[in-house]
Motif scaffolding. Structure first.
Motif, short mmCIF file in Angstrom:
data_model
loop_
_atom_site.label_atom_id
_atom_site.label_comp_id
_atom_site.label_asym_id
_atom_site.label_seq_id
_atom_site.Cartn_x
_atom_site.Cartn_y
_atom_site.Cartn_z
N ALA A 92 0.84 -1.20 0.00
CA ALA A 92 0.00 0.00 0.00
C ALA A 92 0.87 1.25 0.00
O ALA A 92 0.53 2.26 -0.63
CB ALA A 92 -0.91 0.00 1.23
N ALA A 93 2.00 1.19 0.70
CA ALA A 93 2.94 2.31 0.69
C ALA A 93 3.53 2.52 -0.70
O ALA A 93 3.73 3.66 -1.14
CB ALA A 93 4.05 2.06 1.71
N LYS A 94 3.76 1.43 -1.41
CA LYS A 94 4.29 1.53 -2.77
C LYS A 94 3.25 2.16 -3.70
O LYS A 94 3.61 2.98 -4.57
CB LYS A 94 4.70 0.15 -3.28
CG LYS A 94 5.47 0.17 -4.59
CD LYS A 94 6.03 -1.22 -4.91
CE LYS A 94 6.90 -1.20 -6.15
NZ LYS A 94 7.52 -2.52 -6.42
N ARG A 95 2.00 1.81 -3.54
CA ARG A 95 0.94 2.43 -4.34
C ARG A 95 0.90 3.94 -4.11
O ARG A 95 0.77 4.72 -5.04
CB ARG A 95 -0.41 1.82 -3.97
CG ARG A 95 -0.65 0.43 -4.51
CD ARG A 95 -2.05 -0.05 -4.15
NE ARG A 95 -2.31 -1.39 -4.62
CZ ARG A 95 -2.73 -1.70 -5.84
NH1 ARG A 95 -2.96 -0.72 -6.71
NH2 ARG A 95 -2.94 -2.96 -6.19
N ALA A 96 1.03 4.33 -2.85
CA ALA A 96 1.01 5.75 -2.51
C ALA A 96 2.20 6.47 -3.14
O ALA A 96 2.08 7.62 -3.60
CB ALA A 96 1.03 5.94 -1.00
#
Length: 301
Positions: A92-96
């Motif tokens: 999810a951090a990578k998506r952000a």
């Protein structure tokens, strides 16, 4: 204090402690200095080795800002919690991160390696090496995101790279604390090719976030990042010794090869996340420095 003198008769000037009754004791960030006896040393490797043996104490990291298990990093929150036991929230951090830099959130981008940088864009931070690799980097099987500012020529070069390679290079000129944490948390790897670095903090942040550091083996970077052993797979990151474009490219190649081995990559991430760079650990080292100073003082009295 260690001063690097390029092109001079001597490669390094270092301050070695000699404790006396009247000597002041000043502890500075990154290294403890306990007096003012200056010694010229011709060989830089010898100078650094002696200085680190006698004086080194790392800067600590504020643990309340890096409690990944809760998802709350002080004032900065990651999109989802993650820790060494459960890294699933890192996706999810990578998506952000991809969203912040305008990359398409495709399955290919999410599966591929993203290498982050947060730094001043100057020679000391290794941008002279990166400049020589400006055509090679976009050709690698990786995307690069950069947050920083510095020399206009480097700012312009990276903006041009982002324009020519919109799916490979993302650049934000300036500094933004929240975005810096998004990069640290969302990137798969973090690049620090500094020419010298007395201590450094970003590599510690990266390790805490499970973002594998790729660093020049100098100063605090050498002290905090353990090069991955090809045979055992043990280590916390990737280092290169010679400060050259070829050596840097070699370290990037090893890191990208590791990324394809997902179980091995997870092992390296978890090893880094379990390292202790808190102020508690640093304080213990500073206590040792002071104890040595007191002991030497008593002997000399």
């Amino acid at each position: 204090d260690i001063e690097y003198i390029e092109g001079g008769a001597f490669a390094a000037l270092m301050c070695v402690y000699t404790v006396t009754v009247r000597c002041s004791r000043d502890v500075t960030l990154g290294v403890a200095i306990l007096s003012f006896t200056f010694v010229w040393i011709k060989d830089p490797d010898t100078a650094v080795a002696v200085a680190r043996r006698e004086l080194a104490a790392l800067v600590g990291m504020d643990r309340p800002d890096f409690v990944a298990v809760s998802g709350d990093f002080g004032r900065i929150s990651q999109p989802a919690p993650f820790d060494a036991a459960d890294l699933s929230g890192k996706q999810a951090a990578k998506r952000a991160l991809l969203e912040a830099f305008g990359f398409a959130e495709t399955s290919e981008m999410l599966a591929g390696p993203v290498i982050g940088m947060v730094c001043r864009m100057v020679d000391q931070k290794g941008f002279d090496l990166l400049d020589q690799l400006s055509e090679a980097l976009p050709a690698l099987n990786a995307s690069f995101v950069l947050l920083g500012s510095g020399e206009p020529r480097y700012e312009e070069r990276w903006k041009q790279l982002a324009e020519r390679h919109p799916n490979r290079v993302g650049v934000k000129i300036g500094f933004d604390d929240e975005l810096a944490h998004v990069i640290e948390g969302g990137a798969d790897m973090f690049l620090m090719p500094s020419r010298f670095e007395p201590c450094g903090l970003n590599q510690m942040y990266s390790l805490r976030y499970g973002t594998v550091p790729i660093v020049h083996a100098t100063g605090g970077l050498f002290d905090t990042v353990h090069d991955v052993d090809r045979g055992t797979g043990r280590g916390t990151g990737f280092t290169f010794v010679e400060h050259s474009p070829v050596a840097l490219l070699g370290a990037l190649g090893r890191a990208l090869e590791m990324f394809e081995n997902r179980p091995g990559c997870r092992r390296i991430q978890r090893a880094g996340m379990r390292e202790d760079f808190s102020w508690d650990a640093s304080a213990r080292e500073y206590v040792k420095v002071y104890e040595r100073a007191i002991s030497a003082n008593r002997v000399g009295a």
